[in-house]
Design an enzyme around this catalytic site. Structure first.
Site, PDB file in Angstrom:
ATOM      1  N   SER A 145     -73.076  24.014  72.435  1.00  0.00           N
ATOM      2  CA  SER A 145     -72.741  23.252  73.043  1.00  0.00           C
ATOM      3  C   SER A 145     -71.795  21.957  72.303  1.00  0.00           C
ATOM      4  O   SER A 145     -72.564  21.553  71.340  1.00  0.00           O
ATOM      5  CB  SER A 145     -73.533  22.566  74.140  1.00  0.00           C
ATOM      6  OG  SER A 145     -72.558  20.765  74.606  1.00  0.00           O
ATOM      7  N   HIS A 191     -68.077  23.243  81.150  1.00  0.00           N
ATOM      8  CA  HIS A 191     -68.651  22.498  82.707  1.00  0.00           C
ATOM      9  C   HIS A 191     -68.375  21.739  82.744  1.00  0.00           C
ATOM     10  O   HIS A 191     -68.661  20.843  81.949  1.00  0.00           O
ATOM     11  CB  HIS A 191     -70.388  22.161  81.286  1.00  0.00           C
ATOM     12  CG  HIS A 191     -71.200  22.546  82.371  1.00  0.00           C
ATOM     13  ND1 HIS A 191     -72.468  22.057  82.016  1.00  0.00           N
ATOM     14  CD2 HIS A 191     -71.201  21.611  83.922  1.00  0.00           C
ATOM     15  CE1 HIS A 191     -73.008  21.674  82.688  1.00  0.00           C
ATOM     16  NE2 HIS A 191     -72.737  21.677  83.620  1.00  0.00           N
ATOM     17  N   MET A 232     -79.268  25.310  84.884  1.00  0.00           N
ATOM     18  CA  MET A 232     -79.936  23.772  84.719  1.00  0.00           C
ATOM     19  C   MET A 232     -80.751  23.897  84.035  1.00  0.00           C
ATOM     20  O   MET A 232     -82.255  24.123  85.058  1.00  0.00           O
ATOM     21  CB  MET A 232     -79.136  22.431  85.284  1.00  0.00           C
ATOM     22  CG  MET A 232     -77.603  22.014  85.263  1.00  0.00           C
ATOM     23  SD  MET A 232     -77.003  22.493  84.022  1.00  0.00           S
ATOM     24  CE  MET A 232     -77.318  20.775  82.915  1.00  0.00           C
ATOM     25  N   MET A 265     -69.186  18.520  84.314  1.00  0.00           N
ATOM     26  CA  MET A 265     -70.117  17.111  85.299  1.00  0.00           C
ATOM     27  C   MET A 265     -68.784  15.876  85.849  1.00  0.00           C
ATOM     28  O   MET A 265     -69.354  14.740  85.024  1.00  0.00           O
ATOM     29  CB  MET A 265     -70.945  17.311  84.624  1.00  0.00           C
ATOM     30  CG  MET A 265     -72.129  18.100  84.110  1.00  0.00           C
ATOM     31  SD  MET A 265     -72.724  17.988  82.607  1.00  0.00           S
ATOM     32  CE  MET A 265     -71.445  18.741  81.267  1.00  0.00           C
ATOM     33  N   HIS A 310     -68.893  25.639  74.594  1.00  0.00           N
ATOM     34  CA  HIS A 310     -69.398  25.300  75.930  1.00  0.00           C
ATOM     35  C   HIS A 310     -69.101  23.675  76.139  1.00  0.00           C
ATOM     36  O   HIS A 310     -69.688  23.688  75.025  1.00  0.00           O
ATOM     37  CB  HIS A 310     -71.068  25.692  76.135  1.00  0.00           C
ATOM     38  CG  HIS A 310     -71.663  24.815  77.330  1.00  0.00           C
ATOM     39  ND1 HIS A 310     -71.467  25.337  78.871  1.00  0.00           N
ATOM     40  CD2 HIS A 310     -71.835  23.699  77.961  1.00  0.00           C
ATOM     41  CE1 HIS A 310     -71.810  24.694  79.973  1.00  0.00           C
ATOM     42  NE2 HIS A 310     -72.201  23.393  79.236  1.00  0.00           N
ATOM     43  N   ASP A 334     -78.338  26.444  80.478  1.00  0.00           N
ATOM     44  CA  ASP A 334     -77.844  25.254  79.949  1.00  0.00           C
ATOM     45  C   ASP A 334     -79.141  23.595  79.777  1.00  0.00           C
ATOM     46  O   ASP A 334     -79.420  23.239  80.645  1.00  0.00           O
ATOM     47  CB  ASP A 334     -76.930  24.719  80.486  1.00  0.00           C
ATOM     48  CG  ASP A 334     -76.047  23.508  79.674  1.00  0.00           C
ATOM     49  OD1 ASP A 334     -76.449  22.905  78.957  1.00  0.00           O
ATOM     50  OD2 ASP A 334     -74.627  22.714  79.859  1.00  0.00           O
ATOM     51  N   MET A 376     -68.079  15.036  81.210  1.00  0.00           N
ATOM     52  CA  MET A 376     -68.738  14.219  82.169  1.00  0.00           C
ATOM     53  C   MET A 376     -68.558  12.958  82.460  1.00  0.00           C
ATOM     54  O   MET A 376     -67.482  12.062  81.749  1.00  0.00           O
ATOM     55  CB  MET A 376     -69.745  13.919  81.335  1.00  0.00           C
ATOM     56  CG  MET A 376     -70.610  14.836  80.602  1.00  0.00           C
ATOM     57  SD  MET A 376     -72.496  13.978  79.908  1.00  0.00           S
ATOM     58  CE  MET A 376     -72.803  15.849  79.051  1.00  0.00           C
ATOM     59  N   ASP A 426     -68.327  20.308  77.790  1.00  0.00           N
ATOM     60  CA  ASP A 426     -69.292  19.368  78.175  1.00  0.00           C
ATOM     61  C   ASP A 426     -68.285  18.187  78.656  1.00  0.00           C
ATOM     62  O   ASP A 426     -68.067  17.338  77.832  1.00  0.00           O
ATOM     63  CB  ASP A 426     -70.912  19.321  78.118  1.00  0.00           C
ATOM     64  CG  ASP A 426     -71.645  19.993  77.793  1.00  0.00           C
ATOM     65  OD1 ASP A 426     -71.747  20.710  79.307  1.00  0.00           O
ATOM     66  OD2 ASP A 426     -72.522  20.789  76.930  1.00  0.00           O
TER      67      ASP A 426
HETATM   68  C1  DX5 Z   1     -75.811  18.750  79.214  1.00  0.00           C
HETATM   69  C2  DX5 Z   1     -75.252  19.509  78.854  1.00  0.00           C
HETATM   70  C3  DX5 Z   1     -75.587  20.784  77.566  1.00  0.00           C
HETATM   71  C4  DX5 Z   1     -75.913  20.135  76.597  1.00  0.00           C
HETATM   72  C5  DX5 Z   1     -77.506  20.465  76.086  1.00  0.00           C
HETATM   73  O1  DX5 Z   1     -75.848  17.737  80.626  1.00  0.00           O
HETATM   74  O2  DX5 Z   1     -74.424  20.448  80.253  1.00  0.00           O
HETATM   75  O3  DX5 Z   1     -74.988  21.406  77.598  1.00  0.00           O
HETATM   76  O4  DX5 Z   1     -75.375  19.934  75.542  1.00  0.00           O
HETATM   77  O5  DX5 Z   1     -77.757  20.464  74.840  1.00  0.00           O
HETATM   78  P1  DX5 Z   1     -78.697  20.723  73.952  1.00  0.00           P
HETATM   79  O6  DX5 Z   1     -79.559  22.315  74.076  1.00  0.00           O
HETATM   80  O7  DX5 Z   1     -79.321  20.105  73.250  1.00  0.00           O
HETATM   81  O8  DX5 Z   1     -80.385  20.468  75.787  1.00  0.00           O
HETATM   82 ZN    ZN Z   2     -73.591  22.266  79.958  1.00  0.00          ZN
END
Ligand code: DX5
Ligand code: ZN
Length: 229
Positions: free
Chosen positions: A12, A70, A141, A72, A37, A176, A41, A39
């Protein structure tokens, strides 16, 4: 994107150097990453803000393999075409992000991407029982989404339940949050095949010193495959 259930490690970039995404993606791919990956947000669905489709488009040329985005964010539907144009291979939306996840998943496939559905820790497997023929990936998750580096929440019972529900459908189970060499065997044994890891991959290295990334990826993969010593 041929389907198989071998373990795939998806770093990620939430844990990468935000000023250097292109080089960071190339570095983890050169060190054995299977997917990247990404993320996204929005500060609304989750309490943190990262970046949107323009950044994904900028990163895309630096990724040779799968770009796994991903979301969010809520709402999702107005942005699906923008992420398709940005070159996402897999686009995952949260089942909790709105009342019409079925329509969202149809639209993602309609835009020629693989469709993923993500479940927060508080959401049961049964929430996606009607959706399994419309998805290519289920993301479980193992932290509450929003931040990297959080403590792993044990969701192995839910993963096993989803694995049984999926049966022989070509649907990946992605995990994740909090994945490292200690937690990877638990989720792999329960039926996961895509392991997202942020802090556990990016610790100790950099784009100009990528060897630690490779060691970290190998340790997670070996642990998941039961060959870690
Ligand atoms: C959390 C993200 C994850 C995050 C995972 O909201 O969706 O992808 O980056 O990070 P680690 O592996 O550090 O928990
Ligand atoms: Zn993620």
């Amino acid at each position: 994107m041929p389907f198989d259930r071998s373990i795939k490690i998806a770093p990620s970039i939430l844990a990468a150097d935000f000023a250097n995404f292109g080089a960071e993606c190339a570095a983890v791919e050169s060190q054995g990453a299977d997917w990247i990956h990404v993320d996204v947000m929005d500060g609304h669905f989750v309490p943190n803000i990262t970046f949107g489709p323009a950044t994904c488009a900028a990163i895309r040329p630096h990724i040779k393999g799968v770009m796994d985005v991903h979301l969010m964010i809520a709402p999702v539907d107005p942005y699906i075409d923008a992420f398709a144009d940005a070159g996402a291979d897999v686009l995952t939306a949260h089942v909790e992000a709105g009342p019409h996840i079925h329509r969202t998943l149809q639209a993602i496939r309609g835009a020629d991407m693989k469709a993923g559905v993500a479940l927060n820790p508080g959401t049961p497997a049964s929430a996606i029982g009607e959706l399994l023929d419309m998805v290519d990936l289920v993301c479980v998750m193992t932290v509450n989404p929003g931040f990297g580096g959080q403590k792993f929440i044990d969701m192995t019972a839910k993963i096993s339940e989803l694995r049984a529900m999926i049966s022989d459908r070509p649907v990946h189970i992605e995990i994740d949050g909090g994945v490292d060499p200690k937690t990877a065997p638990l989720v792999a044994k329960a039926g996961a095949d895509v392991l997202v890891a942020g802090s556990a991959v990016f610790k100790g290295g950099s784009a100009s010193n990528p060897a630690p990334y490779g060691e970290n990826i190998s340790a997670i993969r070996a642990a998941a495959n039961g060959t870690w010593t």
